[in-house]
Design a protein around this motif. Structure first.
Motif, mmCIF file in Angstrom:
data_model
loop_
_atom_site.group_PDB
_atom_site.id
_atom_site.type_symbol
_atom_site.label_atom_id
_atom_site.label_comp_id
_atom_site.label_asym_id
_atom_site.label_seq_id
_atom_site.Cartn_x
_atom_site.Cartn_y
_atom_site.Cartn_z
ATOM 1 N N PHE A 98 -0.911 5.663 -13.551
ATOM 2 C CA PHE A 98 -1.436 6.772 -13.814
ATOM 3 C C PHE A 98 -3.083 6.368 -13.234
ATOM 4 C CE2 PHE A 98 -4.946 10.079 -15.750
ATOM 5 C CZ PHE A 98 -4.446 10.542 -15.837
ATOM 6 N N LYS A 99 -3.277 4.915 -13.057
ATOM 7 C CA LYS A 99 -5.051 5.112 -12.145
ATOM 8 C C LYS A 99 -4.904 4.986 -11.264
ATOM 9 C CE LYS A 99 -7.157 2.484 -16.152
ATOM 10 N NZ LYS A 99 -7.433 1.226 -16.274
ATOM 11 N N GLY B 60 -3.374 7.098 -0.326
ATOM 12 C CA GLY B 60 -2.698 5.724 -1.275
ATOM 13 C C GLY B 60 -3.684 5.072 -1.821
ATOM 14 N N GLY B 61 -3.090 3.795 -1.756
ATOM 15 C CA GLY B 61 -3.959 2.999 -2.705
ATOM 16 C C GLY B 61 -2.936 1.354 -2.722
ATOM 17 N N MET C 193 -5.268 7.704 -5.460
ATOM 18 C CA MET C 193 -4.691 7.823 -4.752
ATOM 19 C C MET C 193 -5.507 10.164 -4.486
ATOM 20 S SD MET C 193 -0.463 9.518 -3.855
ATOM 21 C CE MET C 193 -0.737 10.818 -4.545
ATOM 22 N N LEU C 194 -5.232 10.456 -5.678
ATOM 23 C CA LEU C 194 -6.004 11.879 -4.969
ATOM 24 C C LEU C 194 -7.960 11.874 -5.024
ATOM 25 C CD1 LEU C 194 -3.560 13.429 -8.325
ATOM 26 C CD2 LEU C 194 -3.525 13.374 -5.619
ATOM 27 N N GLU C 195 -8.491 10.942 -5.562
ATOM 28 C CA GLU C 195 -9.638 10.681 -4.865
ATOM 29 C C GLU C 195 -9.464 10.787 -4.121
ATOM 30 O OE1 GLU C 195 -10.978 6.850 -7.497
ATOM 31 O OE2 GLU C 195 -10.869 8.730 -9.425
ATOM 32 N N LYS C 196 -9.209 9.681 -2.870
ATOM 33 C CA LYS C 196 -9.403 9.841 -1.512
ATOM 34 C C LYS C 196 -9.505 10.943 -0.501
ATOM 35 C CE LYS C 196 -7.792 4.796 -1.913
ATOM 36 N NZ LYS C 196 -7.378 3.386 -1.238
ATOM 37 N N ASN D 287 0.297 -0.937 -0.125
ATOM 38 C CA ASN D 287 -0.007 -0.128 0.056
ATOM 39 C C ASN D 287 0.596 0.875 -0.477
ATOM 40 O OD1 ASN D 287 -3.127 0.467 0.094
ATOM 41 N ND2 ASN D 287 -2.252 1.598 2.070
ATOM 42 N N LEU D 288 0.607 1.452 -1.328
ATOM 43 C CA LEU D 288 1.784 3.043 -1.437
ATOM 44 C C LEU D 288 1.191 4.130 -0.910
ATOM 45 C CD1 LEU D 288 4.397 4.150 -2.462
ATOM 46 C CD2 LEU D 288 3.471 4.415 -4.436
#
Length: 319
Positions: A304-305, A294-295, A310-313, A93-94
Protein backbone atom coordinates in the motif's frame (compact mmCIF):
# COMPACT_ATOMS: atom_id res chain seq x y z
CA UNK A 1 23.81 2.12 -41.31
CA UNK A 2 25.89 3.38 -38.39
CA UNK A 3 24.62 2.19 -35.00
CA UNK A 4 23.82 4.82 -32.36
CA UNK A 5 26.86 3.80 -30.28
CA UNK A 6 29.16 4.22 -33.27
CA UNK A 7 27.62 7.58 -34.11
CA UNK A 8 28.16 8.85 -30.55
CA UNK A 9 31.73 7.52 -30.56
CA UNK A 10 32.36 9.43 -33.79
CA UNK A 11 30.73 12.67 -32.59
CA UNK A 12 32.66 12.44 -29.34
CA UNK A 13 35.98 11.86 -31.07
CA UNK A 14 35.42 14.71 -33.54
CA UNK A 15 33.89 17.07 -30.98
CA UNK A 16 30.54 17.41 -32.78
CA UNK A 17 27.81 18.79 -30.46
CA UNK A 18 24.83 16.44 -30.41
CA UNK A 19 21.61 15.41 -28.68
CA UNK A 20 20.81 11.78 -27.91
CA UNK A 21 17.76 9.87 -26.67
CA UNK A 22 18.13 6.24 -25.54
CA UNK A 23 14.82 4.51 -24.84
CA UNK A 24 14.56 2.08 -21.90
CA UNK A 25 14.81 -1.15 -23.94
CA UNK A 26 17.17 0.39 -26.55
CA UNK A 27 14.79 -0.48 -29.36
CA UNK A 28 15.05 2.89 -31.10
CA UNK A 29 17.78 5.21 -29.74
CA UNK A 30 18.36 8.38 -31.75
CA UNK A 31 21.33 10.76 -32.11
CA UNK A 32 21.18 14.19 -33.80
CA UNK A 33 23.81 16.88 -34.33
CA UNK A 34 22.53 19.94 -32.46
CA UNK A 35 22.59 21.98 -35.66
CA UNK A 36 20.02 19.60 -37.23
CA UNK A 37 17.84 18.77 -34.21
CA UNK A 38 14.26 18.06 -35.41
CA UNK A 39 11.80 20.84 -34.58
CA UNK A 40 9.51 18.44 -32.67
CA UNK A 41 12.22 17.92 -30.03
CA UNK A 42 12.62 20.70 -27.46
CA UNK A 43 14.68 20.64 -24.30
CA UNK A 44 15.94 22.91 -21.54
CA UNK A 45 18.45 22.33 -18.75
CA UNK A 46 17.99 24.36 -15.57
CA UNK A 47 21.69 25.10 -15.00
CA UNK A 48 22.78 25.07 -18.63
CA UNK A 49 25.75 23.31 -20.03
CA UNK A 50 23.72 23.91 -23.17
CA UNK A 51 20.11 24.98 -23.62
CA UNK A 52 17.89 25.22 -26.68
CA UNK A 53 14.29 26.39 -27.07
CA UNK A 54 14.01 28.01 -23.63
CA UNK A 55 10.56 27.82 -22.10
CA UNK A 56 8.12 30.72 -22.10
CA UNK A 57 6.03 31.91 -19.16
CA UNK A 58 4.34 29.03 -17.27
CA UNK A 59 0.65 28.36 -17.85
CA UNK A 60 -2.12 27.40 -15.39
CA UNK A 61 -2.49 23.64 -15.22
CA UNK A 62 -5.14 21.36 -13.74
CA UNK A 63 -5.36 17.59 -13.88
CA UNK A 64 -6.91 14.42 -12.45
CA UNK A 65 -5.42 10.94 -12.30
CA UNK A 66 -6.90 7.47 -12.69
CA UNK A 67 -4.56 4.75 -11.45
CA UNK A 68 -4.75 1.00 -11.87
CA UNK A 69 -6.72 -0.65 -9.03
CA UNK A 70 -4.71 -1.30 -5.88
CA UNK A 71 -5.57 -5.01 -6.10
CA UNK A 72 -3.84 -5.26 -9.47
CA UNK A 73 -0.78 -3.39 -8.22
CA UNK A 74 -0.74 -5.49 -5.02
CA UNK A 75 -0.58 -8.72 -7.01
CA UNK A 76 2.41 -7.42 -8.98
CA UNK A 77 4.26 -6.43 -5.79
CA UNK A 78 3.63 -9.85 -4.23
CA UNK A 79 4.84 -11.61 -7.36
CA UNK A 80 7.95 -9.46 -7.36
CA UNK A 81 8.59 -10.18 -3.68
CA UNK A 82 8.34 -13.88 -4.45
CA UNK A 83 11.09 -13.42 -7.06
CA UNK A 84 13.17 -11.67 -4.40
CA UNK A 85 12.48 -14.44 -1.87
CA UNK A 86 13.74 -16.98 -4.41
CA UNK A 87 16.97 -15.02 -4.83
CA UNK A 88 16.30 -13.98 -8.43
CA UNK A 89 16.73 -10.28 -7.57
CA UNK A 90 17.18 -8.07 -4.51
CA UNK A 91 15.61 -4.78 -5.54
CA UNK A 92 13.41 -4.00 -8.54
CA UNK A 93 11.81 -0.76 -9.69
CA UNK A 94 8.18 -1.58 -10.47
CA UNK A 95 6.40 0.99 -12.69
CA UNK A 96 2.87 1.37 -14.02
CA UNK A 97 0.92 3.85 -16.18
CA UNK A 98 -1.68 6.18 -14.63
CA UNK A 99 -4.28 7.86 -16.83
CA UNK A 100 -3.67 11.62 -16.70
CA UNK A 101 -6.75 13.74 -17.38
CA UNK A 102 -6.10 17.35 -18.36
CA UNK A 103 -7.12 19.89 -20.98
CA UNK A 104 -3.49 20.91 -21.39
CA UNK A 105 -1.40 19.73 -24.34
CA UNK A 106 2.03 18.17 -23.99
CA UNK A 107 3.53 21.45 -25.10
CA UNK A 108 1.60 23.40 -22.48
CA UNK A 109 2.69 20.97 -19.78
CA UNK A 110 6.28 21.45 -20.93
CA UNK A 111 5.90 25.22 -20.60
CA UNK A 112 4.22 24.99 -17.17
CA UNK A 113 6.70 22.57 -15.57
CA UNK A 114 9.81 23.64 -13.69
CA UNK A 115 12.58 21.05 -13.44
CA UNK A 116 16.35 20.71 -13.79
CA UNK A 117 15.79 18.85 -17.05
CA UNK A 118 12.87 19.20 -19.45
CA UNK A 119 12.23 17.42 -22.73
CA UNK A 120 9.32 17.61 -25.16
CA UNK A 121 8.95 15.22 -28.06
CA UNK A 122 5.96 16.85 -29.74
CA UNK A 123 2.99 14.52 -30.12
CA UNK A 124 4.70 11.71 -28.20
CA UNK A 125 5.77 12.62 -24.65
CA UNK A 126 6.90 15.29 -22.22
CA UNK A 127 9.38 14.80 -19.38
CA UNK A 128 10.35 17.11 -16.49
CA UNK A 129 13.02 15.14 -14.70
CA UNK A 130 14.70 15.90 -11.36
CA UNK A 131 17.33 13.19 -11.86
CA UNK A 132 20.66 13.83 -13.60
CA UNK A 133 22.27 10.67 -14.94
CA UNK A 134 25.85 10.91 -16.21
CA UNK A 135 27.92 14.09 -16.41
CA UNK A 136 31.51 14.26 -17.65
CA UNK A 137 33.70 17.35 -17.68
CA UNK A 138 37.42 17.08 -18.29
CA UNK A 139 38.32 13.62 -16.96
CA UNK A 140 35.82 13.73 -14.06
CA UNK A 141 32.66 11.66 -14.49
CA UNK A 142 29.74 11.77 -12.06
CA UNK A 143 26.43 9.96 -11.77
CA UNK A 144 23.59 10.74 -9.39
CA UNK A 145 21.50 7.75 -8.24
CA UNK A 146 18.15 8.94 -6.85
CA UNK A 147 16.15 6.74 -4.46
CA UNK A 148 13.79 7.78 -1.69
CA UNK A 149 10.67 9.95 -1.98
CA UNK A 150 8.35 11.32 0.71
CA UNK A 151 5.72 14.05 0.99
CA UNK A 152 6.92 17.06 2.94
CA UNK A 153 5.47 17.11 6.45
CA UNK A 154 6.82 17.58 9.98
CA UNK A 155 9.44 14.87 10.57
CA UNK A 156 9.32 13.64 6.95
CA UNK A 157 13.07 13.87 6.32
CA UNK A 158 13.88 12.08 9.58
CA UNK A 159 11.32 9.40 8.76
CA UNK A 160 12.85 8.78 5.34
CA UNK A 161 16.43 8.67 6.67
CA UNK A 162 15.45 6.34 9.50
CA UNK A 163 13.54 3.86 7.34
CA UNK A 164 15.63 0.64 7.00
CA UNK A 165 13.90 -0.35 3.77
CA UNK A 166 14.67 3.03 2.17
CA UNK A 167 18.29 2.86 3.33
CA UNK A 168 18.76 -0.65 1.93
CA UNK A 169 17.21 0.40 -1.37
CA UNK A 170 19.46 3.43 -1.68
CA UNK A 171 22.61 1.48 -0.80
CA UNK A 172 21.86 -1.18 -3.43
CA UNK A 173 21.34 1.43 -6.15
CA UNK A 174 24.54 3.29 -5.23
CA UNK A 175 26.48 0.00 -5.35
CA UNK A 176 24.96 -0.81 -8.73
CA UNK A 177 26.02 2.56 -10.16
CA UNK A 178 29.52 2.13 -8.67
CA UNK A 179 29.81 -1.19 -10.48
CA UNK A 180 28.49 0.27 -13.74
CA UNK A 181 31.04 3.10 -13.64
CA UNK A 182 33.83 0.73 -12.64
CA UNK A 183 33.37 -1.17 -15.91
CA UNK A 184 34.78 1.76 -17.92
CA UNK A 185 36.25 4.36 -15.51
CA UNK A 186 38.91 4.49 -12.79
CA UNK A 187 39.09 5.51 -9.13
CA UNK A 188 35.36 5.18 -8.48
CA UNK A 189 34.17 6.73 -5.21
CA UNK A 190 31.03 7.98 -3.44
CA UNK A 191 31.31 11.75 -3.00
CA UNK A 192 27.93 12.35 -1.36
CA UNK A 193 25.38 10.01 0.21
CA UNK A 194 21.61 10.56 0.58
CA UNK A 195 21.40 14.31 0.11
CA UNK A 196 17.91 15.90 0.08
CA UNK A 197 16.26 18.00 -2.61
CA UNK A 198 12.81 19.61 -2.39
CA UNK A 199 10.34 19.66 -5.29
CA UNK A 200 7.32 22.00 -5.24
CA UNK A 201 4.16 20.91 -7.01
CA UNK A 202 0.61 22.20 -7.28
CA UNK A 203 -0.41 19.47 -4.79
CA UNK A 204 2.33 20.05 -2.21
CA UNK A 205 6.05 19.52 -1.66
CA UNK A 206 8.11 16.33 -2.07
CA UNK A 207 11.50 15.44 -0.61
CA UNK A 208 13.83 13.20 -2.61
CA UNK A 209 17.25 11.76 -1.75
CA UNK A 210 20.17 11.17 -4.09
CA UNK A 211 23.90 10.42 -3.94
CA UNK A 212 26.88 11.32 -6.10
CA UNK A 213 29.26 8.67 -7.45
CA UNK A 214 32.34 9.92 -9.30
CA UNK A 215 35.28 8.46 -11.21
CA UNK A 216 38.21 9.41 -13.41
CA UNK A 217 37.48 8.91 -17.10
CA UNK A 218 40.47 9.38 -19.42
CA UNK A 219 39.84 9.34 -23.19
CA UNK A 220 36.09 9.09 -22.69
CA UNK A 221 34.98 11.12 -25.72
CA UNK A 222 35.99 8.51 -28.31
CA UNK A 223 34.11 5.90 -26.25
CA UNK A 224 31.00 8.01 -25.60
CA UNK A 225 28.53 5.64 -27.25
CA UNK A 226 30.06 2.54 -25.68
CA UNK A 227 29.99 4.16 -22.22
CA UNK A 228 26.32 5.11 -22.49
CA UNK A 229 25.51 1.61 -23.74
CA UNK A 230 27.15 0.10 -20.65
CA UNK A 231 25.45 2.52 -18.27
CA UNK A 232 21.90 2.13 -19.62
CA UNK A 233 19.25 1.41 -18.62
CA UNK A 234 19.88 3.44 -15.47
CA UNK A 235 20.34 1.43 -12.28
CA UNK A 236 17.93 3.62 -10.30
CA UNK A 237 14.99 2.54 -12.48
CA UNK A 238 15.87 -1.14 -12.93
CA UNK A 239 17.26 -2.94 -9.87
CA UNK A 240 19.84 -5.52 -8.88
CA UNK A 241 21.07 -7.55 -10.63
CA UNK A 242 20.19 -5.31 -13.55
CA UNK A 243 19.78 -7.81 -16.39
CA UNK A 244 17.66 -10.26 -14.42
CA UNK A 245 15.55 -7.43 -13.01
CA UNK A 246 14.76 -6.19 -16.50
CA UNK A 247 13.58 -9.66 -17.50
CA UNK A 248 11.35 -9.97 -14.42
CA UNK A 249 9.90 -6.49 -14.81
CA UNK A 250 9.11 -7.03 -18.49
CA UNK A 251 6.92 -9.95 -17.45
CA UNK A 252 5.25 -8.30 -14.44
CA UNK A 253 4.68 -4.75 -15.64
CA UNK A 254 2.66 -5.87 -18.70
CA UNK A 255 3.10 -2.63 -20.62
CA UNK A 256 5.77 -0.91 -22.70
CA UNK A 257 7.92 1.67 -20.93
CA UNK A 258 9.04 3.15 -24.24
CA UNK A 259 11.21 6.22 -23.62
CA UNK A 260 10.08 6.35 -19.99
CA UNK A 261 13.07 5.56 -17.72
CA UNK A 262 15.38 5.92 -20.72
CA UNK A 263 18.18 8.48 -20.86
CA UNK A 264 18.57 11.71 -22.85
CA UNK A 265 21.33 14.25 -22.96
CA UNK A 266 23.69 16.54 -24.79
CA UNK A 267 27.35 16.39 -25.74
CA UNK A 268 28.41 20.00 -26.35
CA UNK A 269 31.68 19.14 -28.07
CA UNK A 270 33.69 18.97 -24.85
CA UNK A 271 31.40 17.92 -21.98
CA UNK A 272 28.49 15.54 -21.45
CA UNK A 273 25.27 16.10 -19.55
CA UNK A 274 22.40 13.61 -19.38
CA UNK A 275 19.34 12.75 -17.33
CA UNK A 276 16.90 9.93 -16.58
CA UNK A 277 13.48 10.21 -18.21
CA UNK A 278 11.26 10.08 -15.13
CA UNK A 279 8.28 12.35 -14.31
CA UNK A 280 7.01 11.48 -17.75
CA UNK A 281 3.68 11.86 -19.58
CA UNK A 282 3.05 9.99 -22.83
CA UNK A 283 0.34 10.37 -25.46
CA UNK A 284 -1.33 7.12 -26.54
CA UNK A 285 -2.37 6.41 -30.16
CA UNK A 286 -5.93 7.45 -29.17
CA UNK A 287 -4.74 10.77 -27.76
CA UNK A 288 -5.13 9.82 -24.09
CA UNK A 289 -2.34 10.85 -21.75
CA UNK A 290 -0.63 8.42 -19.39
CA UNK A 291 1.74 9.37 -16.60
CA UNK A 292 4.27 6.58 -15.99
CA UNK A 293 5.74 6.25 -12.50
CA UNK A 294 6.90 3.69 -9.95
CA UNK A 295 9.29 2.88 -7.15
CA UNK A 296 11.74 0.37 -5.78
CA UNK A 297 10.38 -2.87 -4.33
CA UNK A 298 12.28 -4.93 -1.75
CA UNK A 299 11.33 -7.94 0.36
CA UNK A 300 10.26 -5.53 3.12
CA UNK A 301 8.06 -3.29 0.95
CA UNK A 302 4.53 -2.51 2.12
CA UNK A 303 2.38 -2.78 -1.07
CA UNK A 304 0.00 0.00 0.00
CA UNK A 305 2.83 2.43 0.80
CA UNK A 306 4.49 1.61 -2.52
CA UNK A 307 1.18 2.24 -4.29
CA UNK A 308 0.91 5.62 -2.56
CA UNK A 309 4.48 6.49 -3.56
CA UNK A 310 3.77 5.62 -7.18
CA UNK A 311 0.83 8.06 -7.13
CA UNK A 312 2.77 10.74 -5.22
CA UNK A 313 5.12 10.84 -8.20
CA UNK A 314 2.25 11.78 -10.51
CA UNK A 315 2.70 15.56 -10.43
CA UNK A 316 3.83 18.57 -12.39
CA UNK A 317 6.48 20.72 -10.63
CA UNK A 318 5.78 24.44 -10.47
CA UNK A 319 7.93 27.57 -10.65
Amino acid sequence: MMHWQERLNLYGKEGIPCFFLIDYAKHSPCVYPLESLPSEIRFAFGTPLVSLHQSARPLPLEWKKEAIPFEVYHSKVRALQEEIAQGNCYLANLTQPTRFLTQASLGEIYEAASAPFKLLYEGKFVCFSPEPFLEIQGERARTFPMKGTILNAPGAKESLLGNPKELAEHVMVVDLLRNDMGSWAQEVRVDSFREFSLIRTLRGEIWQTSSIVSARAPRWRERLGDILDRMTPAGSITGTPKRRCCEILEHLEEYERGCFTGVAGVFDGESLRSFVLIRYIESSPTGELFYKSGGGITIDSDPFKEYEEMLEKVYVPIF
